[in-house]
Design an enzyme around this catalytic site. Structure first.
Site, PDB file in Angstrom:
ATOM      1  N   THR A 128     103.563  26.495 -34.973  1.00 44.10           N
ATOM      2  CA  THR A 128     104.536  26.640 -36.068  1.00 44.10           C
ATOM      3  C   THR A 128     104.697  28.128 -36.368  1.00 44.10           C
ATOM      4  O   THR A 128     103.956  28.961 -35.829  1.00 44.10           O
ATOM      5  CB  THR A 128     104.041  25.936 -37.355  1.00 44.10           C
ATOM      6  OG1 THR A 128     102.923  26.670 -37.872  1.00 44.10           O
ATOM      7  CG2 THR A 128     103.627  24.497 -37.096  1.00 44.10           C
ATOM      8  N   ASP A 129     105.637  28.475 -37.235  1.00 42.54           N
ATOM      9  CA  ASP A 129     105.821  29.885 -37.596  1.00 42.54           C
ATOM     10  C   ASP A 129     104.572  30.459 -38.256  1.00 42.54           C
ATOM     11  O   ASP A 129     104.192  31.606 -38.039  1.00 42.54           O
ATOM     12  CB  ASP A 129     107.018  30.037 -38.547  1.00 42.54           C
ATOM     13  CG  ASP A 129     108.337  29.848 -37.798  1.00 42.54           C
ATOM     14  OD1 ASP A 129     108.311  29.912 -36.543  1.00 42.54           O
ATOM     15  OD2 ASP A 129     109.363  29.618 -38.462  1.00 42.54           O
ATOM     16  N   CYS A 130     103.933  29.632 -39.088  1.00 43.05           N
ATOM     17  CA  CYS A 130     102.726  30.128 -39.768  1.00 43.05           C
ATOM     18  C   CYS A 130     101.467  29.958 -38.913  1.00 43.05           C
ATOM     19  O   CYS A 130     100.471  30.656 -39.110  1.00 43.05           O
ATOM     20  CB  CYS A 130     102.569  29.463 -41.123  1.00 43.05           C
ATOM     21  SG  CYS A 130     102.879  27.699 -41.113  1.00 43.05           S
ATOM     22  N   TYR A 131     101.494  28.979 -37.977  1.00 41.04           N
ATOM     23  CA  TYR A 131     100.344  28.756 -37.083  1.00 41.04           C
ATOM     24  C   TYR A 131     100.850  28.779 -35.640  1.00 41.04           C
ATOM     25  O   TYR A 131     101.106  27.732 -35.043  1.00 41.04           O
ATOM     26  CB  TYR A 131      99.691  27.405 -37.370  1.00 41.04           C
ATOM     27  CG  TYR A 131      98.983  27.314 -38.695  1.00 41.04           C
ATOM     28  CD1 TYR A 131      97.750  27.944 -38.884  1.00 41.04           C
ATOM     29  CD2 TYR A 131      99.523  26.582 -39.748  1.00 41.04           C
ATOM     30  CE1 TYR A 131      97.086  27.843 -40.090  1.00 41.04           C
ATOM     31  CE2 TYR A 131      98.863  26.472 -40.959  1.00 41.04           C
ATOM     32  CZ  TYR A 131      97.646  27.101 -41.126  1.00 41.04           C
ATOM     33  OH  TYR A 131      96.984  27.002 -42.310  1.00 41.04           O
ATOM     34  N   PRO A 132     101.051  29.966 -35.050  1.00 40.41           N
ATOM     35  CA  PRO A 132     101.693  30.051 -33.736  1.00 40.41           C
ATOM     36  C   PRO A 132     100.862  29.534 -32.567  1.00 40.41           C
ATOM     37  O   PRO A 132     101.405  29.148 -31.543  1.00 40.41           O
ATOM     38  CB  PRO A 132     101.958  31.557 -33.585  1.00 40.41           C
ATOM     39  CG  PRO A 132     101.005  32.231 -34.493  1.00 40.41           C
ATOM     40  CD  PRO A 132     100.751  31.299 -35.629  1.00 40.41           C
TER      41      PRO A 132
END
Lengths: 502, 128
Positions: A128-132
Site C-alpha cells: 500500500t502507499d503507507c506500507y509499500p
C-alpha cells in the site's frame, strides 16, 4: 462465619495464610467440619495439565523498514491469522504446518518459542502507499517480539466425557487411540483437582481472577467459548504473558490421525470466603461423574456406554459388560499436582494475591448444536433404487448374467426372506472361474461380511466407509436388512453436479 | 526370554515353531508374527532356562534365532506421565506408580509399536 478477601490477602502478605491443595481439602473438611475448615484454610489451590486445542497467542512483531502490512503470516510454516492490523497475528495451537502436516502445528511453534528456539516469520502483502513492502522473511526469538500474549478461548473444562470405541477398527481421535471392540477407555481431566470442579457454581471463579497459566501469572478473561456450566461442562477463557511461561507447563503434542494440540497447565487459587467454598472444594474424585461415550458411532450425539466417576477412571480399569477394560489418561495427573503445588508456593511466599471476580459468570448457561439451514445429504437422496440382486442358491452363471444385465460390478445377495446375506462382485466371479472347485452356487463364493449403509445415514459417513474399506459400493438396507438400494462412488458424483452443489 | 526367529520360506513351508515345541516339549508363547510368501519373522517368549534348547532346535530346522534385548525407549524429557500408552499396550508394559509417575516393565515389550503411535508427545520410540 464469612472471611473477606481483604483478610485473606492480608494473611498472604504477612506470610500467615494457610494454603492447601484441592487434594488435601476433603480430608481437612472431614476432620475439622465445615466451620472448622473455613476458619483454618484461607486458600485452596487447584490444577490441571492436559490437551487444550483451543489455545493460542497474539503477537506483535514490530514494524520493518520499509514497512509492510502483513496480510498472510506463517511462523515456521504454520499459518497464523493476520486479519488484525499490520504487524500482528494470532497463532492457534491446532493449526497444522503447511510443510510438515499434523506432526508440527501452532502448538509446536509456541513450545519452540517458550523453550528459547528461534522461529521463522514469513509474511506477504499486496503493498500500500503507507506500507509499500510486499514480503518479509526473518528469524525471531520470543524476546524479539513486542508482545506475545497467550489468549486461550476455551481452557480447563470442568470434566470431559471419557471415550471408548465399539466399532471394528482402531480409531485415532482427539481422545487418543481407541482400540476396536471396546478394547480401551481414554479420559481427560484432573478430576477433583480441576479448577472448575471445585467451584461448579462459579462463585469465586470469574473475570479478572488471577491464575497460574503455563508457569506465568495469568488471569481468567471470562467464560470460555462453548462453556456449558449448566450441564456440568463449564470452561474458561484465559490469558497470560507467553514470555513468562515455562516449558515445564506448556507442551506441544500431536494426536495421530487428528492433529496438533497444546498441553496447557492451568491452576486457580480459590479464596475460602464462606461455607459454600468449603463445600465445593471438599469434592472428591468419587463425586465427579462423567459418561463414557462410544466414538464408534460417527455422529454428534454418540451413545453413552456407562456413567463412571473419576475415581473409577483413575483406578485403571472399568467394568463393562462383565469385562475389565483398561483406562488411559490423556492429561497428566502428576503435572496437575505440580501446577497446584507451584501455585501453593506462590501464595505462601506472597507472590500472588487473590481477588474476587470483577464480573461473575452465569453458572446456568448451556450451549446447543449449530443451526443447520440445510440438512447434510442422506444416502436415500442419492442412492440407486433400481438394483439387480440375486438369490443365494442361484448358480454362479446366473450371477454373471445379472451383473452384465445390471451393468454393475456389485450384486447384492438375498436369502429366501429377501434379506441381504452377502455380496458378489465381478472379482468373485472371476475367481470362481479360475478355481471352479469352490462350489456351484452364489452362496459358495459370496462375501458374507458386507459393509452396508442405511437410507438415513449422512452421505459423508457412507463415503468414509467406502474410503476406509477401499470398496466402491455399499448396499442400502432397512432395520430388518431388507435391500432398498445401492450407493456407489458414481452416486457420490451426483453431489457435485446437482442440487447439493454450493 | 524373548527370541526373534527369522526363516526363509523359499525351501518350503517347514513348521518351525510346531516342530520345536514337539521336539523340545517347551511351551512357546508367540508374541508377534509376520509371515509372507518369502520369509517369516516371529517373536517368541520362552522360559530363560529353555532358551538354549529352543535355539538349537530352531537353528536345526533352518531358522535364525537372535536373543532380543531391545524394548521400547522412553524420552524422559518429552514424557509428561499422562498414561496414554497404558491401555493400548497388549503386554501391560506401562503403569503409573503411586506418585502418578509412568513406569515401564521393559522386559514385557514385544516391540509392536502401538504405544509409539498413541503417545501424543512423541516420547516413545523403538530402535530396530
Amino acid at each position: 462465619m464469612q472471611k473477606s478477601i481483604g483478610l485473606i490477602n492480608e494473611r498472604i502478605r504477612d506470610g500467615n495464610a494457610r494454603v492447601v491443595s484441592a487434594e488435601e481439602m476433603p480430608d481437612i473438611v472431614q476432620e475439622l467440619g465445615e466451620e472448622g475448615a473455613l476458619e483454618e484454610v484461607d486458600v485452596v489451590t487447584t490444577g490441571t495439565f492436559g490437551a487444550m486445542c483451543s489455545s493460542g497467542a497474539f503477537f506483535n512483531f514490530g514494524h520493518a523498514d520499509p514497512p509492510i502490512r502483513m496480510e498472510r503470516i506463517w511462523l515456521n510454516d504454520v499459518e497464523a491469522y493476520a486479519g488484525i492490523a499490520s504487524v500482528d497475528a494470532y497463532l492457534g495451537a491446532a493449526s497444522d504446518s503447511d510443510t510438515q502436516g499434523m506432526e508440527y502445528g501452532g502448538a509446536h511453534v509456541l513450545e519452540d518459542l517458550v523453550a528459547g528456539s528461534p522461529v521463522e516469520l514469513r509474511a506477504l502483502s499486496r503493498g500500500t502507499d503507507c506500507y509499500p513492502r510486499k514480503t518479509i522473511t526473518t528469524e525471531l526469538y520470543l524476546e524479539d517480539m513486542n508482545h506475545a500474549i497467550m489468549c486461550n478461548p476455551r481452557n480447563a473444562f470442568q470434566r470431559y466425557a471419557a471415550a471408548t470405541n465399539t466399532s471394528e477398527r482402531t480409531l485415532h481421535t482427539y481422545m487418543g487411540t481407541l482400540l476396536p471392540h471396546g478394547g480401551n477407555i481414554s479420559f481427560s481431566g484432573a478430576g477433583s483437582l480441576s479448577p472448575l470442579a471445585n467451584d461448579p457454581h462459579l462463585r469465586v471463579i470469574g473475570s479478572g481472577v488471577p491464575i497460574f497459566l503455563c508457569g506465568a501469572r495469568g488471569m481468567v478473561v471470562g467464560e470460555g467459548t462453548q462453556s456449558s456450566p449448566g450441564s456440568g461442562f463449564g470452561n474458561l477463557m484465559t490469558t497470560g504473558d507467553l514470555k513468562e511461561m515455562s516449558h515445564d507447563f506448556l507442551r506441544a503434542a500431536t494426536f495421530t490421525g487428528y492433529g496438533a494440540t497444546l498441553y496447557v497447565g492451568v491452576g486457580i487459587p480459590l479464596p475460602v470466603v464462606d461455607i459454600g467454598v468449603v463445600r465445593s472444594t471438599a469434592v472428591r474424585d468419587e463425586d465427579i461423574s462423567t459418561p463414557i461415550v462410544d466414538y464408534g458411532v460417527p455422529r454428534r450425539d454418540r451413545p453413552t456406554v456407562r456413567t463412571v466417576t473419576y475415581q473409577d477412571l483413575k483406578s485403571g480399569f472399568i467394568e463393562i459388560g462383565g469385562e475389565e477394560i483398561r483406562t488411559s489418561s490423556l492429561s497428566s495427573f502428576r503435572k496437575a499436582r505440580d501446577v497446584a503445588g507451584e501455585l501453593k508456593r506462590w501464595i505462601e511466599s506472597g507472590q500472588m494475591l487473590l481477588s474476587m471476580p470483577t464480573r461473575t459468570l452465569d453458572a446456568t448457561r448451556t450451549v446447543h448444536p449449530i443451526r443447520e439451514t440445510a440438512q447434510a445429504p442422506r444416502v436415500k437422496e442419492i442412492m440407486e433404487k433400481n438394483v439387480v440382486s440375486i438369490a443365494e442358491d442361484e448358480e454362479i452363471r446366473t450371477a454373471a448374467k445379472n451383473l452384465l444385465r445390471g451393468e454393475t460390478n456389485h450384486l447384492p445377495v438375498l436369502n429366501g426372506e429377501g434379506k441381504l446375506v452377502g455380496i458378489v462382485t465381478t472379482y468373485d466371479i472371476s475367481k470362481a472361474v479360475v478355481r471352479p472347485d469352490s462350489g456351484p452356487r452364489v452362496r459358495d463364493i459370496m462375501t458374507r461380511k458386507v459393509i452396508k449403509t442405511s437410507p438415513d445415514e449422512p452421505v459423508d459417513i457412507a463415503a468414509r466407509k467406502l474410503e476406509q474399506h477401499n470398496i466402491s459400493a455399499l448396499p442400502v438396507v432397512d432395520d430388518a436388512d431388507r435391500l432398498l438400494g445401492m450407493l456407489t462412488a458414481i452416486d457420490l458424483g451426483k453431489l457435485f453436479g446437482g442440487r447439493w452443489r454450493r | 526370554m524373548k527370541l526373534l526367529v527369522t526363516f526363509s520360506r523359499k525351501g518350503g513351508h517347514e513348521p518351525v515353531i510346531a516342530r520345536t515345541v514337539k521336539e523340545t516339549g517347551v511351551l512357546i508363547n508367540v508374541e508377534r508374527a509376520h509371515i509372507d510368501s518369502h520369509a517369516g519373522e516371529v517373536l517368541i517368549d520362552v522360559p530363560a532356562e529353555s532358551a538354549e534348547t529352543v535355539c538349537r532346535s530352531m537353528v536345526g530346522a533352518g531358522a535364525n534365532v537372535k536373543v532380543l534385548e531391545d524394548a521400547v525407549v522412553r524420552d524422559e524429557n518429552e514424557c509428561i506421565d499422562c498414561g496414554a500408552c497404558i491401555s493400548v499396550c497388549p503386554q501391560d508394559v506401562f503403569f503409573l506408580d503411586e506418585n502418578w509417575h509412568l513406569q515401564l516393565h521393559v522386559e514385557r515389550c514385544v516391540l509392536c509399536g502401538k504405544c509409539v503411535v498413541a503417545c501424543p508427545h512423541n516420547a516413545l520410540s523403538i530402535l530396530e
